[in-house]
Each structure stands twice: as structure tokens, then as C-alpha cells.
Scaffold this active site. Structure first.
Site, PDB file in Angstrom:
ATOM      1  N   GLU A 115       0.835  -1.212   0.000  1.00 34.68           N
ATOM      2  CA  GLU A 115       0.000   0.000   0.000  1.00 34.68           C
ATOM      3  C   GLU A 115       0.869   1.263   0.000  1.00 34.68           C
ATOM      4  OE1 GLU A 115      -4.151  -0.943   2.108  1.00 34.68           O
ATOM      5  OE2 GLU A 115      -2.459  -1.450   3.375  1.00 34.68           O
ATOM      6  N   GLU A 137      -4.306  -9.504   2.610  1.00 35.33           N
ATOM      7  CA  GLU A 137      -5.114  -9.331   3.826  1.00 35.33           C
ATOM      8  C   GLU A 137      -6.316 -10.271   3.902  1.00 35.33           C
ATOM      9  OE1 GLU A 137      -2.988  -5.350   3.524  1.00 35.33           O
ATOM     10  OE2 GLU A 137      -3.703  -6.887   2.160  1.00 35.33           O
TER      11      GLU A 137
END
Length: 687
Positions: A115, A137
């Protein structure tokens, strides 16, 4: 400093992330350091050419700090959301700096680490196959809450981004380039930095695609009827896959679609709120606990005896070139180990080797000379194993570890076939071997610590996950999984519709329906295991429980329905067509069977959890982590639950005991909780 700031005479700033500890993670230290680094860069914005963001660690950035994430509760959720929003705000300031920011990715960048890279205008990665990139995730019950959903959707479009987000795929550099999530590959560390600097010089004032006027998400156009029909169908398609027990993919879909229809900063807020919903939920707690903490503990040698030097296998001899033996040979050769694959005939061994240059097929024990590990993978027949083991032991190195891939026969009994039982151990692989990541290591009564350590090291060497259990019939995995299958057949005998059993099992998160599994392992094998158990130990027959299942199995086998390999079992297997449940099973059906859907689900899940508790009580299992990891990776126990013992934890121990007593009163004593479980529940002690 956790992020080193360095500015050269060409005006290029290098920010090097170097948190305390072995890896860079998103925690309070990172938050403070990134805040300071961004402020530093903003202060000199007009004097610099651009920023290179890289890492001093082997990996680029490991992701979120899961120690912190497991502590997020509904009570402290607002505080967690504020922390998350602030971290996202830092990355937003970096990408809106007005100067080029390049991620020079020198190692794996996963989760929060990727990210950070997505917030940079350009991403160059070292072309090294050990590097993994992506947002995994979802595999821990979460979504990428640091801007990952929002930026991936805007970078690729909703449809191409969703598989990467919902399945948590980790890509090697070449694949990441093809997928469009990185821009360039570098041949060396020097080339990585050189490319980053060159891009800065060539692009003095870049703007992220999503910050350009008039930008829209690539495949979401307002008013396009095709888009709306696709988005209307997506939740139904997803529900078919997740059966509603995995909230993460559903929240990812919602965040991606809702975020695509609003501006960037609003999309970040939507993503953050869904993230907090997931991180405070029980499923994420289950999955993080098992697939991160317990799995890492196992990989770090939690079940390996200490005080024994690490070892590597150089030459392995595999006895039996059937599906299991061939699979063991394949994964060993892939790990760079020299492999000899022996069968009764050279033709059979050659067929098993399947042209792999790392495997030498043979029909002679002489070729096992120099082997420091022998793995027997012949049929589940004690006489045959007793015949092949001593001959192989005699040919191998004097201190070779001798292992059996038996799935049910006690190791201590088989050890009698070899000269030195201290060197004998069980290595129970799962089918298909190349795909299944678990190996159950079974310690016999005389197995030495050194033998266990060497077996453990071999399992890690071939890239598998080892769990260690003590000897018992069926050990942990076969014994516990057997209860799932026999419970289902028992319900068929009671008149429950077979389709209901299969559908409820899959809906509850089990990998495969129990009747389909019964066909896979063959009905005859289940009867053989029962007979062998009764022959060896009448008292041990208690493991079989009070099941009417075996009458059904006997009847089907008598009619020639032996399972998938025999062409017919609980299912029909039409040539070239899809298997379907045999209509003849209707003879067992009863309209008044009186077993509710909830009872079907609980019987299937509870029976496995209760058997796991017995294995723990009897000392077959050595740790809670081995139980949970073994149940999910070994026999497909519902991953959302975190495994058989975590299922009890998350159900609530007192509630579990109460429900188990109801099942015992209604369906049989096999559901009666053990004294140890009642004690735990009374004390409020989790596993």
C-alpha cells in the site's frame, strides 16, 4: 531514525525505511517516522527534484503489525480508525507532493508495505523470484485498509483488481509487471536505484492517475447498463464461493464498488470503515491467530527438539511409485534433493518419475546406497511395509532416517521391522502431495529427538508445514477427519438427505463434502481400517464411536459401489460428465428423519472438534497450534474458524459444552464433552 533522510547534490531525497526489529511493519514507530519524513520532504519541496523510497531490510516492508490488529475491539475501534486515517493521510500527502516519488522495491512488499508502494508515482522492483508483491489481507480475514482497495481499483479497474484483492494473491515481480501493479524491473540493487533516479529526472511533476481532472475508474462508467448488470450479479457469484462464512471478500467487494462511485478521499473513508468492521470481528481474530501466529511459531521450529543441529537431506529414497510416492519424489526433487524412486518393476518406477531428471527410477534396493532418508509409501498393509522397510534400511547409509508415509498404522508397531527403531518415524503426507502444504510427523515410542529434528528439517527443506504428533491409530489428522466422514454416513443411515449433508458441509466452510471424500478415499479402505482396528485392539475400537455408518458402507460395497476409483460410490461418475449423488441413496431417506440443518452442521463440525480435544487429552497432540494448523491444512476444516480448537474458543467454551451435551442426548454419546473440556469451560480457560 526509523526512516533515514538523505539528500544528494542533484536534489534527490532518499528515504530508507529501517524500523527496529527484523522487518519494517506498520506500527507506532512507523507512524511517527513516516510523519516526520513527510514533513521533512514537504519543508524542502521547492528545493528538491524528487524522492526515492526504499528499505534497509531484506524485505521492502512486511505490512501491518498484527500484534496491534488483534487487540482492536469494538470498544477501541474509533481510536484504531483514527490511527489508520492518519497513516493514510501521510501517504496522501506524499503522493500529492507535486514532486516525483518512486518506490525502489528491494524485497517483498506485502499488505501495508505494498500500500505504501501504491501511493508512489512509480514502482520499480528487483527482478528476483523470491520477492512477493500483493495484498494478502483477505487470507487473514481482513481487507487492505491503508488505501489498497481504493488505489488498486483506480489503477486497474474493478474487475481486474477484485481477484487480486479478494483472493489475496501474491505475485512474483514478472507477474506483477504483467498485471500492471509495478512499472519496471531492475537487474540489481544498483540498477534499482539508478532506474528510480532516472524516472525522477524524466518526470519532474507527476500526478497520480486518480488525481487528474476528469478521471474515472477504468471499467465503471456511470449509466453503462453492462456495468450495473455485472455489479448486480457479483454478490451472488461471491456468495456461491464463500457461503457467507467469509466476511472479508464480501466487504472488499463492497468497498471496491462503493469506492469506485465516489471521489478518492471518500473512497478511502469507506475502505477504512469496512476495515474496522472486519478487524473487530471474530473471523479475523480466528484467522490471524492460526494462519499468522501459530503458523509462524511452527515454521520457526516451535515443535522441533532444541539442542539438535540443523540438518539437510542430500539423497532420499522413496519406496512405492504410486500417487503418494511419486508426489513425495516430485516435491523432494524440486527442493534440489537427489531422489531415488523404487517400485517392484522399473516400468512402474519410471511411470512415477514422470520424466523428472532429478528422480532416478529403479527396481533395485542397491540404488538406495548413500540415502540419508528413506520414505516408505507403499500400500496401507503392515506385511508389505514390514517387507520393504528392512531391505531399504540395509541399503541406505547407516545413520539414515527411516520414515513411513502411513496414514493410519501406528508407528511404534511398524518400527519393529527395522534394526534401529530410534531412527524410525512417521511422515504422513497428504494428497495431492505437490499441492497440500502439511506433513504430519509421527513420533513412535522409541523415536529419538535427533530423528525428529532431522525429519522436521526435511519437511521445511521441501517447503511444507510440519506438525508433530505422538503415536496413535490414525494419529491426529486421519483419526479426526475419519469422524467427519463417518458422522455424515451415519446421517445417511438415519434418513437425512445426502444432498443436504453435502451442501451444509460446504456452507459451513469445509473444503469438500463428506460423502464426496468418502468416495475419494474409497469405501473399502474405511471398512479395512475398521477391521484392522478391531483385529488389533478391541478396546481401541471406541475410536469408531457408536456409528451405524458401517452398515451403509457394507451395503454399498456389497453392491460394487466401492468409491470413485471403482467408478461408483455415494456418487455416480458418468464418463466425461459431472459427478452426481447416486439416486439409489433415496432408499435410506426418511421424511421424518427430524435432523435440522443446524444439527447437521453442528454434528459435522463438533464431532471433529471433540475428537481433537480427545487427541489433546491423550497426548497425541503436543500443541494447540499443531491442532489448529493441522486441521485446516491437513483435512480442510473450515478455515474461517481458525481450526478445530479455535472453533471451540470462538463458539464459547460453556456454550460449546452445552450444545455438545444436547447433541449427545439426541444423537449419541460420541458428542459427550470430555471432563477436561468441562473443567476448562468452568474456569473460562480458552485453548
Amino acid at each position: 531514525m526509523a526512516i533515514h533522510f538523505e539528500r544528494d547534490d542533484e536534489g534527490i531525497v532518499t528515504l530508507t525505511m529501517d524500523m527496529s526489529g527484523s522487518a519494517n511493519v506498520m506500527n507506532a514507530e512507523y507512524h511517527q517516522a513516516m510523519g516526520e519524513a513527510v514533513a521533512q520532504v514537504e519543508a524542502v519541496r521547492d528545493e528538491i527534484a524528487g524522492v526515492v523510497l526504499t528499505s534497509a531490510k531484506k524485505t521492502f516492508f512486511a505490512g501491518g503489525d498484527l500484534n496491534l490488529l488483534v487487540q482492536v475491539t469494538p470498544e477501541n475501534a474509533p481510536e484504531a480508525l483514527g490511527f489508520l486515517e492518519d497513516m493514510k493521510g501521510q501517504l496522501r500527502r506524499l503522493e500529492k507532493l507535486g514532486k516525483p516519488v518512486v518506490a525502489a522495491i528491494n524485497g517483498s512488499a506485502l499488505g501495508g508495505g505494498f500500500e505504501i508502494a501504491l501511493a508512489c508515482h512509480h514502482r520499480v522492483v528487483l527482478d528476483d523470484d523470491r520477492i512477493k508483491l500483493g495484498l494478502p489481507e483477505a487470507t487473514l480475514g481482513l481487507l487492505p485498509g491503508g488505501g489498497g482497495v481504493t488505489r488498486m481499483v483506480r489503477l486497474l479497474g474493478v474487475q481486474p483488481a477484485l481477484p487480486l484483492l479478494m483472493e489475496g494473491k501474491q505475485l512474483r515481480p514478472q507477474r506483477a509487471l504483467q498485471a500492471g501493479i509495478v512499472h519496471a524491473l531492475a537487474s540489481s540493487r544498483e540498477d534499482l536505484i539508478a532506474q528510480a533516479r532516472a524516472w525522477i529526472k524524466a518526470n519532474p511533476s507527476p500526478v497520480q492517475p486518480w488525481d487528474q481532472p476528469g478521471y474515472t475508474v477504468p471499467d465503471v462508467k456511470f449509466g453503462d447498463p453492462n456495468v450495473y448488470s455485472l455489479l448486480a450479479a457479483a454478490p451472488a457469484v461471491l456468495r456461491k464461493k464463500t457461503h457467507g462464512v467469509y466476511p472479508a471478500p464480501e466487504k472488499i467487494l463492497a468497498a471496491a464498488v462503493e469506492g469506485a462511485l465516489v471521489d478518492f478521499d471518500t473512497a478511502l473513508k469507506i475502505e477504512g470503515r469496512y476495515f474496522v468492521e472486519l478487524v473487530t470481528g471474530q473471523v479475523a481474530k480466528n484467522m490471524i491467530g492460526t494462519f499468522w501466529f501459530q503458523l509462524n511459531e511452527i515454521g520457526a521450529g516451535g515443535s522441533r527438539p532444541s539442542g539438535v543441529d540443523a540438518s539437510k537431506v542430500t539423497k532420499v529414497g522413496v519406496l512405492g511409485a504410486g500417487m503418494m510416492g511419486a508426489g513425495i519424489a516430485e516435491v523432494s526433487a524440486k527442493a534440489g534433493i537427489e531422489v531415488v524412486l523404487k517400485d517392484v518393476t522399473l516400468e512402474a518406477a519410471t511411470r512415477g518419475a514422470a520424466g523428472n531428471p532429478g528422480i532416478t527410477p529403479t527396481d533395485s534396493d542397491d540404488d538406495l546406497a548413500g540415502c540419508d532418508l528413506i520414505i516408505e509409501a507403499v500400500f496401507e498393509n503392515r506385511e508389505l511395509k514390514n517387507k520393504v522397510l528392512p531391505a531399504a534400511e540395509a541399503a541406505a547409509l547407516p545413520d539414515a532416517v527411516i520414515a513411513s508415509n502411513t496414514s493410519t498404522l501406528p508407528i511404534t508397531g511398524l518400527a519393529g521391522a527395522v534394526k534401529d527403531p530410534t531412527k524410525f518415524i512417521g511422515l504422513h503426507f497428504f494428497s495431492p502431495v505437490p499441492k497440500m502444504r502439511l506433513v504430519e510427523i509421527i513420533v513412535g515410542e522409541q523415536t529419538s529427538d535427533e530423528t525428529l529434528a532431522r525429519a522436521f528439517d526435511y519437511v521445511l527443506q521441501i517447503g511444507k508445514t510440519p506438525i508433530v504428533v505422538n503415536d496413535s491409530r490414525g494419529f491426529y489428522t486421519s483419526r479426526t477427519f475419519g469422524t467427519y466422514v463417518t458422522e455424515a454416513v451415519s446421517m445417511v443411515a438415519e434418513g437425512v438427505q445426502p444432498a443436504l449433508i453435502e451442501n451444509v458441509a460446504k456452507r459451513s466452510g469445509m473444503a469438500v463434502g463428506p460423502l464426496a471424500v468418502s468416495d475419494e478415499v474409497t469405501l473399502t479402505l474405511q471398512l479395512k481400517i475398521r477391521d484392522q482396528t478391531l483385529a488389533d485392539d478391541a478396546a481401541g475400537a471406541g475410536i469408531l464411536g457408536d456409528h451405524p455408518a458401517f452398515k451403509v458402507l457394507e451395503e454399498l460395497v456389497a453392491e460394487g459401489r466401492t468409491g470413485k476409483s471403482g467408478g461408483a460410490g455415494f456418487y455416480e461418475y458418468p464418463e466425461g460428465g459431472k459427478k452426481y449423488l447416486w439416486p439409489g441413496l433415496a432408499r435410506y431417506g426418511r421424511a421424518d428423519a427430524g435432523v435440522t440443518e443446524q444439527d447437521v452442521e453442528d454434528r459435522l463440525l463438533f464431532i471433529q472438534s471433540l475428537e481433537t480435544v480427545r487427541c489433546l487429552d491423550e497426548g497425541v497432540l503436543r500443541s494447540v497450534g499443531d491442532a489448529n494448523v493441522g486441521s485446516v491444512f491437513g483435512f480442510g476444516f473450515a478455515p474461517w474458524s481458525g481450526g478445530t480448537l479455535q472453533f471451540i474458543n470462538s463458539y464459547g467454551l460453556s456454550e460449546f459444552v452445552e450444545r455438545a451435551d444436547y447433541l449427545a442426548d439426541t444423537y449419541g454419546e460420541r458428542f459427550r464433552p470430555t471432563a477436561s473440556l468441562r473443567e476448562r469451560a468452568a474456569k473460562g480457560e480458552k485453548f
